[in-house]
Design a protein around this motif. Structure first.
Motif, PDB file in Angstrom:
ATOM      1  N   PRO A  13     -60.190  29.663 -23.105  1.00 41.34           N
ATOM      2  CA  PRO A  13     -59.644  30.911 -22.568  1.00 41.34           C
ATOM      3  C   PRO A  13     -60.704  31.637 -21.724  1.00 41.34           C
ATOM      4  CG  PRO A  13     -59.263  30.745 -24.941  1.00 41.34           C
ATOM      5  CD  PRO A  13     -60.277  29.700 -24.570  1.00 41.34           C
ATOM      6  N   GLY A  18     -63.099  41.351 -19.302  1.00 39.02           N
ATOM      7  CA  GLY A  18     -64.555  41.504 -19.297  1.00 39.02           C
ATOM      8  C   GLY A  18     -65.002  42.929 -19.047  1.00 39.02           C
ATOM      9  N   THR A  19     -64.318  43.887 -19.669  1.00 45.19           N
ATOM     10  CA  THR A  19     -64.643  45.301 -19.379  1.00 45.19           C
ATOM     11  C   THR A  19     -66.044  45.686 -19.839  1.00 45.19           C
ATOM     12  OG1 THR A  19     -63.567  45.949 -21.438  1.00 45.19           O
ATOM     13  CG2 THR A  19     -62.239  46.102 -19.445  1.00 45.19           C
ATOM     14  N   ARG A  20     -66.576  44.970 -20.839  1.00 40.85           N
ATOM     15  CA  ARG A  20     -67.916  45.324 -21.319  1.00 40.85           C
ATOM     16  C   ARG A  20     -68.985  45.008 -20.279  1.00 40.85           C
ATOM     17  NH1 ARG A  20     -68.486  41.782 -26.278  1.00 40.85           N
ATOM     18  NH2 ARG A  20     -66.913  40.611 -25.131  1.00 40.85           N
ATOM     19  N   LYS A  30     -66.340  36.993 -16.203  1.00 44.16           N
ATOM     20  CA  LYS A  30     -67.618  37.058 -16.938  1.00 44.16           C
ATOM     21  C   LYS A  30     -68.101  35.660 -17.306  1.00 44.16           C
ATOM     22  CE  LYS A  30     -65.322  37.971 -21.317  1.00 44.16           C
ATOM     23  NZ  LYS A  30     -65.295  38.727 -22.550  1.00 44.16           N
ATOM     24  N   GLU A  31     -67.160  34.717 -17.413  1.00 39.98           N
ATOM     25  CA  GLU A  31     -67.525  33.344 -17.746  1.00 39.98           C
ATOM     26  C   GLU A  31     -68.331  32.674 -16.624  1.00 39.98           C
ATOM     27  OE1 GLU A  31     -64.506  34.693 -17.994  1.00 39.98           O
ATOM     28  OE2 GLU A  31     -63.994  34.537 -20.120  1.00 39.98           O
ATOM     29  N   PRO A 110     -53.454  39.718 -19.052  1.00 47.75           N
ATOM     30  CA  PRO A 110     -54.352  39.513 -20.204  1.00 47.75           C
ATOM     31  C   PRO A 110     -53.836  40.226 -21.446  1.00 47.75           C
ATOM     32  CG  PRO A 110     -55.344  41.044 -18.655  1.00 47.75           C
ATOM     33  CD  PRO A 110     -54.022  40.660 -18.069  1.00 47.75           C
ATOM     34  N   LEU A 113     -56.237  37.277 -26.748  1.00 47.10           N
ATOM     35  CA  LEU A 113     -56.672  35.892 -26.961  1.00 47.10           C
ATOM     36  C   LEU A 113     -55.530  35.033 -27.508  1.00 47.10           C
ATOM     37  CD1 LEU A 113     -58.852  33.724 -27.075  1.00 47.10           C
ATOM     38  CD2 LEU A 113     -59.623  34.708 -29.247  1.00 47.10           C
ATOM     39  N   LEU A 133     -64.309  29.720 -26.649  1.00 44.29           N
ATOM     40  CA  LEU A 133     -64.288  30.902 -25.780  1.00 44.29           C
ATOM     41  C   LEU A 133     -65.329  30.730 -24.675  1.00 44.29           C
ATOM     42  CD1 LEU A 133     -63.692  33.879 -28.201  1.00 44.29           C
ATOM     43  CD2 LEU A 133     -62.102  32.194 -27.268  1.00 44.29           C
ATOM     44  N   GLY A 134     -64.878  31.025 -23.448  1.00 46.17           N
ATOM     45  CA  GLY A 134     -65.689  30.719 -22.273  1.00 46.17           C
ATOM     46  C   GLY A 134     -66.924  31.581 -22.087  1.00 46.17           C
TER      47      GLY A 134
HETATM   48  P1  UTP Z   1     -62.972  39.212 -25.394  1.00 44.17           P
HETATM   49  O1  UTP Z   1     -62.612  39.669 -26.734  1.00 44.17           O
HETATM   50  O2  UTP Z   1     -64.429  39.092 -25.105  1.00 44.17           O
HETATM   51  O3  UTP Z   1     -62.199  40.170 -24.376  1.00 44.17           O
HETATM   52  O4  UTP Z   1     -62.268  37.815 -25.142  1.00 44.17           O
HETATM   53  P2  UTP Z   1     -62.353  40.498 -22.854  1.00 44.17           P
HETATM   54  O5  UTP Z   1     -61.193  41.343 -22.559  1.00 44.17           O
HETATM   55  O6  UTP Z   1     -62.517  39.305 -21.975  1.00 44.17           O
HETATM   56  O7  UTP Z   1     -63.754  41.275 -22.744  1.00 44.17           O
HETATM   57  P3  UTP Z   1     -64.083  42.812 -22.893  1.00 44.17           P
HETATM   58  O8  UTP Z   1     -64.072  43.094 -24.371  1.00 44.17           O
HETATM   59  O9  UTP Z   1     -63.070  43.587 -22.112  1.00 44.17           O
HETATM   60  O10 UTP Z   1     -65.467  42.941 -22.299  1.00 44.17           O
HETATM   61  C1  UTP Z   1     -62.690  36.626 -25.762  1.00 44.17           C
HETATM   62  C2  UTP Z   1     -62.307  35.442 -24.893  1.00 44.17           C
HETATM   63  O11 UTP Z   1     -60.899  35.389 -24.723  1.00 44.17           O
HETATM   64  C3  UTP Z   1     -60.535  35.409 -23.354  1.00 44.17           C
HETATM   65  C4  UTP Z   1     -61.743  35.994 -22.644  1.00 44.17           C
HETATM   66  O12 UTP Z   1     -61.815  35.545 -21.310  1.00 44.17           O
HETATM   67  C5  UTP Z   1     -62.904  35.504 -23.498  1.00 44.17           C
HETATM   68  O13 UTP Z   1     -63.314  34.202 -23.133  1.00 44.17           O
HETATM   69  N1  UTP Z   1     -59.304  36.217 -23.204  1.00 44.17           N
HETATM   70  C6  UTP Z   1     -59.211  37.448 -23.774  1.00 44.17           C
HETATM   71  C7  UTP Z   1     -58.265  35.701 -22.457  1.00 44.17           C
HETATM   72  O14 UTP Z   1     -58.347  34.567 -21.935  1.00 44.17           O
HETATM   73  N2  UTP Z   1     -57.141  36.443 -22.307  1.00 44.17           N
HETATM   74  C8  UTP Z   1     -57.005  37.681 -22.863  1.00 44.17           C
HETATM   75  O15 UTP Z   1     -55.933  38.306 -22.687  1.00 44.17           O
HETATM   76  C9  UTP Z   1     -58.069  38.189 -23.611  1.00 44.17           C
END
Ligand code: UTP
Length: 300
Positions: A13, A18-20, A30-31, A110, A113, A133-134
């Motif tokens: 995934p 990647g809001t952080r 972010k990956e 999104p 997960l 997780l990527g």
């Molecule tokens: P994170 O929990 O790190 O969430 O996702 P995020 O939304 O990417 O990051 P922040 O918290 O806003 O910074 C864990 C993994 O699941 C994927 C993300 O790309 C990451 O690899 N993911 C998360 C999805 O593929 N789809 C989603 O709807 C949510």
């Protein structure tokens, strides 16, 4: 040993917002952020391939272009390097496309997960699969995924990776209620909760970004309502599977991981990862490490 279906496919995934890590992740997944000179997701695909999973499905989102391009051939660039006789860079450029057979599916929105994993349903079919997780890196020397696949082979069901975290950090993770088994590094997972308040956490064993999942998860995810943060949580679906028998797609076991793991989607952990990886690189360490020592002395 019981005769469970082997694991051959990996799902990665990579569609989160990647809001952080904003603003870097405004237009770049972010990956794709580099850890020294390779994007994080390349280490993840390398890990899947070295565990024997050569069929990799990426779940991508709006800004998928750079991920697809990275794992594709780059003929113009290759021609230039070929003309220069730069074999070393040429092989670095070609490597990502040769690691595994890559497939892509888009997660339109999104929605969490769990929803990203559900997007893999058609590709995965009725077989167990690994989910990596990527943005979560496991040191290649620690071989977590192979162990998880072995545990799935022995117990069936799903297998999650658990890492002990300081108590004050439990609210950042999915957290497991666990029971010991005869194996030191394997536990039975009896319950799971996503990002609990510290006072309500059942343990400090946190779920990290490696899973081996029974295909029964798809039907469960289809019936899992949005949970914490309004997202469809993989943790909630695994919680349902944890209460089931083998015939119904359960149970869930955990592999207790005591190795090196890096959350590259977190700014501070990202910085630590880059420094550690650079200090481990024979081509960079001889200059980088003395510089780092000097720098630390300077800033006291
Ligand atoms: P994170 O929990 O790190 O969430 O996702 P995020 O939304 O990417 O990051 P922040 O918290 O806003 O910074 C864990 C993994 O699941 C994927 C993300 O790309 C990451 O690899 N993911 C998360 C999805 O593929 N789809 C989603 O709807 C949510």
């Amino acid at each position: 040993m019981a005769d469970f279906d082997p694991v051959t496919k990996a799902v990665v995934p990579a569609a989160g917002l990647g809001t952080r890590f904003l603003p870097a992740t405004k237009a770049t997944p972010k990956e794709m952020l580099p850890i020294v000179d390779k994007p994080a997701i390349q280490y993840v695909v390398e890990e899947a391939a070295s565990a024997g999973l050569l069929d990799v499905l990426m779940v991508t989102g709006k800004n998928k272009r750079s991920i697809e391009d990275h794992f594709d051939r780059a003929f113009e660039l290759e021609e230039v390097l070929e003309a220069k006789g730069d074999e070393h860079r040429l092989s670095q450029v070609r490597e990502p496309a040769s690691l595994a057979t890559l497939h892509y599916v888009r997660q339109g929105e999104p929605k969490g997960l769990g929803h990203a994993v559900l997007c893999a349903k058609q590709h995965v079919g009725d077989h167990p699969f690994a989910c990596l997780l990527g943005d979560d890196l496991i040191d290649y020397r620690d071989e977590l995924l192979k162990r998880m696949i072995e545990v799935r082979g022995a117990y069936g069901g799903s297998v999650i990776a658990l890492m002990e975290v300081p108590e004050e950090q439990v609210s950042l993770y999915g957290v497991a209620t666990i029971q010991a088994t005869d194996e030191d590094d394997v536990v039975r997972v009896t319950d799971l909760v996503e990002k609990p308040p510290v006072a309500e956490a059942p343990s400090n064993w946190a779920i990290i970004g490696r899973y081996v999942i029974d295909p029964a998860v798809f039907e469960v995810l289809e019936n899992t309502p949005p949970g914490r943060g309004g997202e469809i949580q993989l943790t909630d679906a695994l919680r349902t599977l944890a209460g089931r028998s083998t015939a119904e797609g359960g149970p869930v076991h955990g592999v207790l991981f005591r190795g090196r793991r890096y959350d590259t989607g977190d700014k501070l952990d990202y910085l630590r990862t880059v420094v550690k990886f650079a200090a481990d690189r024979p081509d960079l360490a001889p200059e980088f490490v003395p510089w780092l020592r000097e720098f630390l002395r300077e800033i006291g």
